[in-house]
Design an enzyme around this catalytic site. Structure first.
Site, short mmCIF file in Angstrom:
data_model
loop_
_atom_site.label_atom_id
_atom_site.label_comp_id
_atom_site.label_asym_id
_atom_site.label_seq_id
_atom_site.Cartn_x
_atom_site.Cartn_y
_atom_site.Cartn_z
N HIS A 122 -24.61 -14.33 42.92
CA HIS A 122 -25.14 -13.05 43.39
C HIS A 122 -26.38 -13.25 44.24
O HIS A 122 -26.48 -12.75 45.37
CB HIS A 122 -25.47 -12.16 42.19
N GLU A 123 -27.35 -13.99 43.70
CA GLU A 123 -28.62 -14.15 44.41
C GLU A 123 -28.47 -14.95 45.71
O GLU A 123 -29.07 -14.61 46.72
CB GLU A 123 -29.65 -14.80 43.48
N HIS A 150 -27.34 -12.93 48.65
CA HIS A 150 -28.37 -12.21 49.39
C HIS A 150 -28.79 -13.03 50.61
O HIS A 150 -29.14 -12.48 51.66
CB HIS A 150 -29.59 -11.94 48.51
N TYR A 184 -32.56 -3.15 52.99
CA TYR A 184 -32.61 -3.07 51.53
C TYR A 184 -33.23 -1.75 51.07
O TYR A 184 -34.26 -1.70 50.41
CB TYR A 184 -33.41 -4.25 50.98
N GLU A 208 -26.75 -4.97 47.52
CA GLU A 208 -26.61 -5.37 46.12
C GLU A 208 -25.14 -5.53 45.73
O GLU A 208 -24.77 -6.47 45.02
CB GLU A 208 -27.28 -4.35 45.21
N ASP A 234 -36.75 1.91 43.00
CA ASP A 234 -35.79 0.86 43.33
C ASP A 234 -35.21 1.03 44.72
O ASP A 234 -34.01 0.91 44.94
CB ASP A 234 -34.68 0.81 42.27
N HIS A 282 -29.89 -0.69 42.94
CA HIS A 282 -29.17 -1.32 41.83
C HIS A 282 -28.31 -0.32 41.06
O HIS A 282 -27.42 -0.72 40.31
CB HIS A 282 -30.15 -1.98 40.86
#
Length: 386
Positions: A201-202, A205, A216, A225, A302, A307
């Protein structure tokens, strides 16, 4: 389409609202760990514009590491060739394979830390370092084997990860240059290297940073995300040899300790059902536009619920992938990759624009009357985006 000069974004696996809940915990150690996590996150975010402006500027020598997130995109000590004869098996059919380096932050916040494992070297005594190394490799393998993409930038970018960041740090993040992993507080969260899909996942990005550069905030941020959840799940599925039907479609399964009433951070199959805990609260993700949350576009909310609302495109991908069947990276995953890396997608694209792009991409790759195109169209219809 290349975008190597896109502004860096600090993207964390845990949403801030989840960490915020822990700052009010009765256990002082848990509350302090959560407060430190949020404070460090704000500090890194505050420096990201400065870091973005320094991309391509002077580099530092290995003996002069930058602190925090202020180093250049590719420090010189990462410009090395793998030791001949020591590349992993998956690199055998490539022109070079992954270039990994894992560093130990030793519970500090100076990055990258002390190198503990380089590409091709055998496992070390540190389990977190080995998990990070394997997760970097599995992510590289998905992008190479499925899409012939060599690393995050498509040009062999070295993959760097720092483990043991700070003390009790409840998060993992891509800071625009490298991966950073905390060990968790040990009460609610385990080490963030434990889940291969979190690593995928990370790192995704980073792929988004070098391709579509999705802004974002708001719906484009939720898509940012969601794309990371999609390919993080595909990293896990490929590593396990699973079909779409066999996959659990959970993000971060195993990250919670047994004390938490929940199975994972998010569920792509059933958004809103991943956890329901007295201390952490209930998974707020909607599965369709009926539950879309319209929030202010600021850090306190957020960035517009990136998210939270990501549950909607997540669910659309799950529906499309399972309708197509087989290996998800070959069907719906190929379509999403085509859209992410193709020309013409606005950085501030909304759900409708992205959905339309995937329907068009599915028709272009598989045929307008194909099962794949129908599955993608139907998936977005079911989540009420189209």
């Amino acid at each position: 389409m290349g975008n190597s000069h896109a502004p860096h974004q600090v993207c964390s696996i845990l949403p801030p609202y989840l960490v915020e809940r822990l700052t009010r915990h009765d256990d002082p150690a848990v509350a302090e760990a959560a407060q430190r996590t949020l404070r460090l996150d704000r500090e890194v975010r505050g420096r990201r514009e400065t870091r973005a402006a320094r991309v391509g500027s002077g580099r530092r020598a290995p003996s002069q590491p930058a602190t925090g997130a202020e180093q250049g995109i590719i420090p010189p000590y990462l410009r090395h060739a793998p030791t001949p004869g020591t590349q992993p098996a998956e690199a055998a059919t490539t022109g070079g394979g992954p270039k990994r380096q894992v560093d130990d932050a030793k519970h500090g916040t100076t990055l990258p830390g002390t190198p503990v494992r380089h590409e091709g070297e055998p496992p070390v005594a540190d389990a977190s370092a080995n998990e990070a190394y394997d997760g970097l490799g599995a992510t590289w393998q998905l992008y190479w084997a499925a899409y012939q993409r060599d690393s995050l930038d498509g040009a062999g970018l070295p993959l760097v990860a720092s483990v043991h960041y700070d003390t009790g740090f409840d998060n993992a993040f891509w800071d625009g240059e490298q991966m950073v992993f905390g060990d968790g507080d040990g009460t609610w969260f385990r080490s963030f290297t434990d889940c291969i899909d979190v690593i995928g996942h990370e790192l995704t990005h980073g792929v988004t940073q070098f391709t579509a550069g999705l802004t974002y905030v708001g719906q484009s941020g939720a898509l940012n995300e969601s794309v990371s959840d999609v390919f993080g799940s595909l990293v896990k599925q490929m590593s396990l040899g699973q079909t779409a039907e066999q996959a659990d479609w959970l993000i971060g399964q195993g990250l919670f300790t047994p004390q938490v009433k929940g199975t994972a951070l998010r569920s792509m199959k059933a958004p809103g059902t991943a956890y329901d805990d007295p201390h952490l609260g209930r998974d707020p993700q909607p599965a369709t536009m009926d539950g879309y949350v319209d929030l202010p576009h600021d850090d306190q909310h957020d960035n517009g619920g990136v998210h939270t609302n990501s549950g909607i495109p997540n669910h659309a991908f799950y529906l499309a992938a399972t309708a197509v069947g087989g290996h998800a990276w070959e069907g719906a995953g190929q379509v999403w990759y085509d859209v992410l890396t193709g020309a013409g997608l606005p950085k501030d694209v909304d759900f409708h624009g992205f959905a339309t792009a995937t329907v068009e991409a599915a028709g272009k790759r598989f045929g307008a009357e194909s099962r794949e195109a129908a599955a993608v169209q139907d998936a977005w219809t079911q989540v009420k985006v189209l």
